[in-house]
Scaffold this motif. Sequence first.
Motif, PDB file in Angstrom:
ATOM      1  N   GLN A  65     -22.917 132.744  74.148  1.00 25.16           N
ATOM      2  CA  GLN A  65     -22.438 134.293  73.755  1.00 25.16           C
ATOM      3  C   GLN A  65     -23.766 134.965  73.524  1.00 25.16           C
ATOM      4  O   GLN A  65     -24.168 135.998  73.841  1.00 25.16           O
ATOM      5  N   THR A  66     -24.916 134.167  72.954  1.00 23.61           N
ATOM      6  CA  THR A  66     -26.129 134.739  73.026  1.00 23.61           C
ATOM      7  C   THR A  66     -26.805 135.304  74.174  1.00 23.61           C
ATOM      8  O   THR A  66     -27.313 136.407  74.546  1.00 23.61           O
TER       9      THR A  66
ATOM     10  N   MET B 291     -29.313 120.274  62.484  1.00 27.84           N
ATOM     11  CA  MET B 291     -28.029 119.912  62.706  1.00 27.84           C
ATOM     12  C   MET B 291     -27.737 118.151  62.950  1.00 27.84           C
ATOM     13  O   MET B 291     -27.187 117.484  62.342  1.00 27.84           O
TER      14      MET B 291
ATOM     15  N   ASP C 204     -18.743 113.085  65.959  1.00 30.36           N
ATOM     16  CA  ASP C 204     -19.017 114.682  65.412  1.00 30.36           C
ATOM     17  C   ASP C 204     -20.154 115.298  65.995  1.00 30.36           C
ATOM     18  O   ASP C 204     -20.147 116.672  66.146  1.00 30.36           O
TER      19      ASP C 204
ATOM     20  N   LEU D  73     -20.862 115.609  68.994  1.00 23.63           N
ATOM     21  CA  LEU D  73     -20.023 116.236  69.975  1.00 23.63           C
ATOM     22  C   LEU D  73     -19.488 117.439  69.808  1.00 23.63           C
ATOM     23  O   LEU D  73     -19.724 118.316  70.633  1.00 23.63           O
ATOM     24  N   LEU D  74     -18.902 117.455  68.520  1.00 22.59           N
ATOM     25  CA  LEU D  74     -17.998 118.703  68.049  1.00 22.59           C
ATOM     26  C   LEU D  74     -19.056 119.713  67.805  1.00 22.59           C
ATOM     27  O   LEU D  74     -18.848 120.893  68.262  1.00 22.59           O
ATOM     28  N   ALA D  75     -19.775 119.387  67.204  1.00 18.69           N
ATOM     29  CA  ALA D  75     -21.269 120.336  66.244  1.00 18.69           C
ATOM     30  C   ALA D  75     -21.764 121.031  67.602  1.00 18.69           C
ATOM     31  O   ALA D  75     -21.922 121.919  67.696  1.00 18.69           O
TER      32      ALA D  75
ATOM     33  N   MET E 121     -23.273 118.355  73.664  1.00 17.26           N
ATOM     34  CA  MET E 121     -22.396 119.048  74.896  1.00 17.26           C
ATOM     35  C   MET E 121     -23.281 120.466  75.218  1.00 17.26           C
ATOM     36  O   MET E 121     -22.926 121.159  75.810  1.00 17.26           O
TER      37      MET E 121
ATOM     38  N   LEU F 271     -21.219 126.925  72.611  1.00 14.89           N
ATOM     39  CA  LEU F 271     -20.339 128.453  72.463  1.00 14.89           C
ATOM     40  C   LEU F 271     -21.521 129.679  71.991  1.00 14.89           C
ATOM     41  O   LEU F 271     -21.482 130.720  72.675  1.00 14.89           O
ATOM     42  N   ILE F 272     -21.965 129.290  70.863  1.00 14.50           N
ATOM     43  CA  ILE F 272     -22.872 130.309  70.113  1.00 14.50           C
ATOM     44  C   ILE F 272     -24.032 130.672  71.175  1.00 14.50           C
ATOM     45  O   ILE F 272     -24.250 131.688  71.539  1.00 14.50           O
TER      46      ILE F 272
ATOM     47  N   TRP G 282     -20.831 121.219  70.562  1.00 14.86           N
ATOM     48  CA  TRP G 282     -20.016 122.113  71.458  1.00 14.86           C
ATOM     49  C   TRP G 282     -19.982 123.579  70.845  1.00 14.86           C
ATOM     50  O   TRP G 282     -20.199 124.588  71.321  1.00 14.86           O
ATOM     51  N   GLY G 283     -19.924 123.325  69.517  1.00 16.31           N
ATOM     52  CA  GLY G 283     -19.724 124.756  68.653  1.00 16.31           C
ATOM     53  C   GLY G 283     -21.247 125.386  69.177  1.00 16.31           C
ATOM     54  O   GLY G 283     -21.206 126.536  69.150  1.00 16.31           O
ATOM     55  N   LEU G 284     -22.281 124.623  68.974  1.00 14.54           N
ATOM     56  CA  LEU G 284     -23.595 125.353  69.379  1.00 14.54           C
ATOM     57  C   LEU G 284     -23.552 125.912  70.791  1.00 14.54           C
ATOM     58  O   LEU G 284     -24.120 127.250  71.035  1.00 14.54           O
TER      59      LEU G 284
END
Lengths: 307, 396
Positions: A123-124, A99, A109, A111-113, A45, A119-120, A115-117
């Motif tokens: 923002q970076t 990861m 999973d 996909l979800l991890a 993602m 977001l980070i 997605w978290g990346l």
Amino acid sequence: MEYSWEDLRAIFVMQGFAGISLFSVLLLMGLGLALIFGQMGVINMAHGEFMALGAYTVYFCSELTQSLAPSFGPYYFVIAIGLAFLGSALLGALVEWAMIRHLYHRPLDTLLATWGLSLILQQTYRSIFGAREVTPELPGWLMGSFSVSDTIDIPINGVFVLGLAIAVTCGVLLFMFRTPFGLRLRATVQNRKMSGAVGINTEKVDRLAFAIGCGIAGIAGAAFTTIGSTGPDSGSRYIVDAFLVVVFGGAASLFGSVVSAFGIAQAQSILEFFLEGTMGKVATLFFIVVVLMFRPQGLFPGKVRSN
Amino acid sequence: MFKTLFKNRGEWIAFLATIILLAVILPLVMPIFRLNLIGKYLTYGFVAVGLVLLWGRCGVLSLGQGVFFGLGGYCMAMFLKLEASDPESTAIQSTPGIPDFMDWNQLTELPAFWVPFKSFPFTVLAVIAVPTLVAFVIGWALFQRRVGGVYFAIITQAIALILSLGIDGNQGWTGGRNGITDLRTLLGWDIRSESAQYILYFVNLILLFGCVLVSKYVTNTRIGRVLVAIRDREDRVRFSGYNVAVMRAVTFAIAAMFAGIGGAMFVLQVGFMSPSLIGIVPSIEMVIFCAVGGRLSVIGAVFGAIIVNLGKTTFSEASPELWLYLMGGTFIAVVMFFPKGLAGLMEKLFSLKAVKAGFASLGSKMKGLVSKSDAKAEEETSSTTPLETPTTNSGK
């Protein structure tokens, strides 16, 4: 509204050229995903954010050239593309190591991890480059257009991006089917255990494949800078389209990705002319989803059995 | 019945504790403004509970639960909007009696699909039936052709994008990007008054626990075990004569029904509905609630929805940058290190405590028995919850 055949032809040609830029970006995004998702089964993602990284790399190089060596301006872009590839590929390798490799047996999973990346990473970018969209200073030779006839102008940047996309596609195909590494990658995809047994370092293959997929996303980002401005969330706007390109084309087929990228891009840009606002995109996506309901294996299903 | 709903005392205690916390303690200590916020978070709890059933138990990840949340929400919002746009209060419009955004978009009469929403019974039926049917049709079409796993996730995500863009693009029919706003009364009852907010909070709670019990029931009966079997070894279940596609489609429909009820309750408590609440990002966030709370625990999912949203509200007010880092980081951490989420952590914590308490009270004589039963419990959880589904790569 009534359109004459003449009008329709002109509309199709003009919107078709507009669609070619979109096609190139989608194709480059889709190629990277086809490697990562189609071959390795990982849903990345954060793929859009790797694309944005490429775009920001070009922007960074452009700013650097402007302030340090303005005379280098016309040439920096070519080097920037290379750096965009390298930057995204390195980050990709790092992400795979930290990861993804722990999650290969849990595809949902990843996909979800990732997605978290994403977001980070978004923002970076926002913290480093600001929330506003940026545009690199493009070299002069990318500007302007050829005139083919009185009514039809072909923008040079569109042609350049198309050329870049074709070159990368050929590169990937050669790489996959004509190099020892490509052979190892295809072997690993087909039968991981057996590949390991005959001495292929499958972990290394995974890492390199993921890195190259991300690197291609970086090139997509570099191509993107010639047709639009880059913001922290530029990449995420293309992510759904890019996944649909891969799924619609047939996940295991690189050729399918090319065809479906072309179809989706052209349909979107032509329909956008006739339907207002975002409805062109809605109609295209709707069509794809309906087709996938009846033909889930995509247009060109791979020869590899999926299960 | 009781035994079916609660497999062991721990589950029963967790359920009771949650009810006491949400129905007694929070209403007593919180001002109505905060309680209303909790009520809003709990509407996401509906979606998360559905996802536990669908994703945790049945192994189908939908990235489009926002669609069903939105369908339920829009059904309710349409009814409330029509009630708010009676001819008297919209007399200044060029066409009185239609919602204001239609008037702005030069519509002169109510579109046909809006007309039935003048009836409250129809609306209630639609809130439940529309998401359920849409999900069943989509699920049936896809599962029938054995689309699953990542493909299903991507297709549902595309559907979420289609619906949010489609609503966004048809301003005259749907209110467009602003959504449907200015919802004030339900059958003449002012839903923005304090007493109404209290009542709606409790109605919400009752419905939510209804959904929790339904999914607990489904989980703990034979159907639930077949669902887990489908998740872990789909082909074996198919060979045993079960219709896997129907079971998956029904689970998807139940999850969608929960999400639809959640959406309707959201509209009643918050007072508006917009496409920004149902697109790709909110749909993924709903999965996050479920994952953080624990994808195998319905109570965990409820807490996941509350905690993540509470964190979001608190942090995004204080420093939005930090929030995104925190949320991304939490999510990666949950997926990589705590795949069972908060519920898994609690389980570990309490089972340790229980073992210690057992040692203390029963003494060394019973030691063997306690550790034995504990080992048995461990075995039971691990056998029903293999998150690391064995891949069937060998068949490739």
